[in-house]
Design a protein around this motif. Structure first.
Motif, short mmCIF file in Angstrom:
data_model
loop_
_atom_site.label_atom_id
_atom_site.label_comp_id
_atom_site.label_asym_id
_atom_site.label_seq_id
_atom_site.Cartn_x
_atom_site.Cartn_y
_atom_site.Cartn_z
N GLN A 37 0.83 -1.20 0.00
CA GLN A 37 0.00 0.00 0.00
C GLN A 37 0.87 1.26 0.00
OE1 GLN A 37 -4.22 0.83 2.04
NE2 GLN A 37 -2.60 0.59 3.52
N ALA A 40 2.27 1.63 -3.52
CA ALA A 40 1.27 2.14 -4.45
C ALA A 40 1.07 3.64 -4.28
CB ALA A 40 -0.06 1.40 -4.24
N TYR A 43 4.47 5.33 -5.75
CA TYR A 43 5.05 4.89 -7.02
C TYR A 43 5.14 6.01 -8.04
CZ TYR A 43 5.80 2.19 -11.27
OH TYR A 43 6.31 1.71 -12.45
N LEU A 214 -5.31 0.60 -0.49
CA LEU A 214 -4.89 -0.39 -1.48
C LEU A 214 -6.08 -1.04 -2.16
CD1 LEU A 214 -2.59 -2.00 -2.79
CD2 LEU A 214 -2.70 -3.61 -0.87
N ILE A 356 2.36 -2.35 -10.91
CA ILE A 356 1.99 -1.17 -10.13
C ILE A 356 1.65 -0.01 -11.05
CG2 ILE A 356 2.78 0.45 -8.36
CD1 ILE A 356 2.46 -2.30 -7.28
N VAL A 359 -2.01 1.18 -12.39
CA VAL A 359 -2.97 2.06 -11.70
C VAL A 359 -3.03 3.40 -12.42
CG1 VAL A 359 -3.56 3.18 -9.52
CG2 VAL A 359 -2.43 0.95 -9.51
N LEU A 364 -5.28 7.11 -8.69
CA LEU A 364 -4.33 7.51 -7.66
C LEU A 364 -4.68 8.88 -7.10
CD1 LEU A 364 -1.82 6.22 -6.39
CD2 LEU A 364 -0.43 7.49 -8.02
#
Length: 491
Positions: A37, A40, A43, A214, A356, A359, A364
């Motif tokens: 999490q 993410a 990232y 997440l 990843i 996403v 995000l």
């Protein structure tokens, strides 16, 4: 004297139960998912600087992708240095490190259209600036005594507010040149993700509630796939293994102007990291003292010095993950260390990193609004304990927040200033922090009047807290002069 953590273990508890939540370990599955999490959440912030700098200096798409993988790898190393530490290196808090945005503009100016030579000069300047920063760390960390709640609350608030525009850009799509930037589809997807995250936080309990961010990112991505907002091309084209070969772009080169420019960036990064450690320390009930700050800055500068060896850029704190710690209530530094390990693996395995990357930025962005807003809320809670009715404390907050908001509210405000100064002036966190420190010194430390407007003494704080019976707060939690309400229920 340094503030002590409010965490008070039960005197009758077994020794293994007396660990501070920061030092607790979780079961492997919870450790992995909670660490994932954090990855993410950060990232996009890690890969964005190399994604911008690579094309600007004239690198090919393949070299830019290599630079992105290297940045993930070095961010993982820097995060492990912070969370696990060794000797006097590392804050040993759930503190995430990654590529600093503060260096993007100077790095572009240094290496623009110079290809491999430009990257080599950038790396040389980062190494020198990082080594100098490491040497200065013991002296810089002593500034912590100039960060009372009136300063830390202001800076934490500015951190959250400064990050919110990043979430807004992500919600719009990230690329202002794209035809769908700010489209109803992008913003609608961000809004849907935000609603999902809030709904999960309300409906779920226990561990599932802790990983609501997440789960929200996964749900938003699944919705985005049939809508064509993300694709599998990056996954198909990625290599299964890709170690960041040391000095892939050649040996570092050293130019005085570039070194001076990156030294300024390093000072900015150290200032922001200090503020972030103070913020995180309050959230996890382990206030960051001078020793913690010193260890954290050593990890920052050492990680930055090592980073160019593996083709990475300067590393500093990632404030967005502070919001994640506050929201999830998971305070274990080993969770973040697990995230650092995942980052290292992503750097070694581009195909895993591409998962990843699936996403979409609008997804995000929706989650980012909650994360970054949580940081701002933490700052406001800290300001509530800053005795704003005393002396000129309210004026300090007003001036620091006002000046700190300039780069956000009026991005072109400093357009006529020299580019070297923009490294500091374009960071609302840095300018607001400097203003708050200087005004606090002027009003609360210099002269007799300043002494009279200091925050209440320990005895005063104790008597004030004792004058509120039945408040439902443990006596030890309010009896310390540096205590404050939790920004979020982190127990």
């Amino acid at each position: 004297m340094a503030a002590q953590p409010r965490f008070q273990p039960d005197a009758g508890a077994a020794p293994e139960d007396r660990k501070h939540p920061v030092d607790e370990t979780l079961p492997p599955f919870k450790m992995f998912t909670s660490g994932l999490q954090h990855v993410a959440a950060m990232y996009a912030g890690v890969v964005a600087p190399p994604m911008i700098v690579g094309p600007a200096v004239g690198l090919s798409a393949r070299d830019t992708a290599f630079l992105m993988g290297a940045s993930l790898f070095t961010a993982g190393i820097a995060t492990l240095l912070q969370t696990l530490g060794f000797w006097k290196v590392g804050a040993r808090l759930p503190f995430v490190n990654g590529v600093s945005f503060a260096g993007v503009t100077p790095m572009i100016a240094i290496g623009k259209d110079r290809g491999y030579d430009g990257i080599a000069v950038i790396f040389g300047a980062i190494i020198v600036a990082s080594v100098l920063g490491f040497v200065l760390t013991p002296y810089f960390s002593k500034l912590v005594r100039f960060f009372p709640p009136v300063v830390t609350g202001t800076v934490i608030t500015l951190i959250g507010v400064s990050l919110l525009p990043v979430a807004f850009r992500w919600a719009q799509g990230g690329d202002s040149a794209a035809p769908d930037f700010g489209s109803m589809q992008n913003i609608g997807m961000a809004a849907l993700t935000l609603v999902i995250v809030l709904g999960l936080r309300k409906l779920l309990r226990g561990f599932l509630q802790q990983i609501a961010i997440l789960l929200g990112l996964v749900a938003g991505t699944l919705v985005a796939i049939p809508m064509g907002m993300t694709g599998l091309d990056a996954l198909r084209d990625a290599d299964p293994i890709g170690f960041p070969t040391p000095f892939h772009f050649g040996a570092p080169q050293f130019e005085l102007a570039a070194i001076i420019s990156m030294c300024i960036v390093m000072l900015v990064c150290m200032t922001e990291s200090t503020a972030d450690m103070l913020a995180l320390g309050r959230i996890v009930d382990r206030p960051a003292d001078e020793r913690t700050i010193e260890g954290g800055l050593r990890a920052d500068t050492l990680g930055s010095a090592i980073s160019p060896l593996f083709n990475g850029f300067m590393c500093s704190a990632f404030a967005q993950n502070i919001g994640l710690v506050a929201m999830t209530k998971v305070r274990s530094r080993y969770v973040v260390a697990a995230g650092g390990g995942i980052l290292v693996l992503l750097g070694l395995c581009p195909v895993a990193a591409s998962v990843i990357a699936l996403v979409p930025l609008p997804v995000l962005g929706g989650a980012g609004i909650v994360l970054f807003g949580s940081v701002a809320a933490s700052g406001i809670q800290t300001l509530a304990t800053a005795a704003l009715e005393k002396g000129e404390n309210a004026l300090i907050v007003a001036a620091a927040v006002g000046i700190g908001l300039i780069p956000i509210a009026a991005p072109e405000f400093y357009h006529a200033f020299p580019k070297d100064l923009l490294v500091v002036l374009d960071s609302g966190i840095s300018t607001g922090c400097v203003v708050a420190i200087v005004l606090n010194l002027a009003f609360n430390h210099l002269g007799v009047k300043g002494r009279s407007s200091q925050e209440p003494s320990e005895s005063q704080s104790q008597s004030q807290s004792g004058a509120q019976p039945g408040a439902g707060v443990e006596p030890h939690a309010d009896s310390h002069p540096d205590s404050h309400p939790d920004p979020l229920p982190v127990r």
